[in-house]
Design an enzyme around this catalytic site. Structure first.
Site, PDB file in Angstrom:
ATOM      1  N   GLY A 128       2.439   1.608  -3.325  1.00 13.34           N
ATOM      2  CA  GLY A 128       1.462   1.873  -4.462  1.00 13.34           C
ATOM      3  C   GLY A 128       1.025   3.061  -4.369  1.00 13.34           C
ATOM      4  O   GLY A 128       0.811   3.896  -5.434  1.00 13.34           O
ATOM      5  N   GLU A 129       0.735   3.580  -3.162  1.00  9.59           N
ATOM      6  CA  GLU A 129       0.222   5.009  -2.944  1.00  9.59           C
ATOM      7  C   GLU A 129       1.330   6.064  -3.351  1.00  9.59           C
ATOM      8  O   GLU A 129       1.105   7.229  -4.180  1.00  9.59           O
ATOM      9  CB  GLU A 129      -0.187   5.259  -1.334  1.00  9.59           C
ATOM     10  CG  GLU A 129      -0.596   6.589  -1.344  1.00  9.59           C
ATOM     11  CD  GLU A 129      -1.357   6.953   0.046  1.00  9.59           C
ATOM     12  OE1 GLU A 129      -2.108   8.071   0.308  1.00  9.59           O
ATOM     13  OE2 GLU A 129      -1.490   6.103   0.940  1.00  9.59           O
ATOM     14  N   ALA A 130       2.505   5.846  -3.173  1.00  9.70           N
ATOM     15  CA  ALA A 130       3.539   6.676  -3.701  1.00  9.70           C
ATOM     16  C   ALA A 130       3.757   6.757  -4.938  1.00  9.70           C
ATOM     17  O   ALA A 130       3.561   8.025  -5.599  1.00  9.70           O
ATOM     18  CB  ALA A 130       4.960   6.237  -2.962  1.00  9.70           C
ATOM     19  N   SER A 146       0.475   8.731  -6.533  1.00 11.82           N
ATOM     20  CA  SER A 146       0.802   9.933  -6.129  1.00 11.82           C
ATOM     21  C   SER A 146       1.571  10.486  -6.934  1.00 11.82           C
ATOM     22  O   SER A 146       1.333  11.780  -7.577  1.00 11.82           O
ATOM     23  CB  SER A 146       0.822  10.342  -4.700  1.00 11.82           C
ATOM     24  OG  SER A 146      -0.240   9.843  -3.984  1.00 11.82           O
ATOM     25  N   LEU A 165       0.916  -1.259  -0.080  1.00 11.33           N
ATOM     26  CA  LEU A 165      -0.174   0.036  -0.180  1.00 11.33           C
ATOM     27  C   LEU A 165       0.838   1.178   0.128  1.00 11.33           C
ATOM     28  O   LEU A 165       0.425   2.241  -0.761  1.00 11.33           O
ATOM     29  CB  LEU A 165      -0.946  -0.028   1.326  1.00 11.33           C
ATOM     30  CG  LEU A 165      -2.039  -0.800   1.105  1.00 11.33           C
ATOM     31  CD1 LEU A 165      -2.704  -1.196   2.206  1.00 11.33           C
ATOM     32  CD2 LEU A 165      -2.991  -0.061  -0.008  1.00 11.33           C
TER      33      LEU A 165
END
Length: 148
Positions: A69-71, A74, A66
């Protein structure tokens, strides 16, 4: 101070009027061993080793998936936002873990689902070295004016 004219606003929002943002790794990204392979509005690709990002049962930690993946999602949103002189902040993320990994490295790929002037949505796919999908994420980012 006077308001910007429509012509000034058009120049401000023209894609060629702004330099594309270049990815800079944060502290967590560095600790996780993230490496950037590609960065563009169309696609951001990174890798991360499984070693050092495992949970107590020896599997790739879901939280590590997570976080990376969020990095990556974004970063993809910020690159798009930079074409308009804006930045992006995450407002929603969801993930489905399909399988895990015990070793090797994973590849994280973010591709746009929607690139708007206010919101972006990206699909982020994490695969193992055999190309098997480990995790599918969706991240939505709000595009905002940059604070100076």
């Amino acid at each position: 101070m006077s308001a910007a004219s429509p012509k000034d606003a058009a120049v401000e929002n023209h894609p060629d009027a702004h330099e594309l943002w270049k990815i800079t790794l944060g502290e967590l990204d560095e600790k996780m061993g993230v490496k950037i392979l590609e960065e563009s509005v169309e696609r951001v690709v990174a890798t991360m080793p499984v070693e050092g990002n495992r949970q107590s049962f020896g599997l790739l930690h879901g939280g590590a998936s997570l976080a990376v993946g969020e990095a990556v999602g974004s970063w993809a949103a910020v690159i798009h936002a930079s074409t308009m002189g804006k930045t992006a902040v995450g407002v929603d993320v969801s993930a489905t873990h399909h399988r895990s990994a015990r070793e090797g490295q994973v590849t994280i790929t973010a591709t746009p689902i929607h690139l708007g002037g206010t919101l972006t949505t990206h699909e982020v796919v994490i695969t193992n070295e055999a190309g098997q999908r480990l995790c599918t994420m969706r991240i939505t980012n709000l595009l905002m004016r940059r604070h100076k």
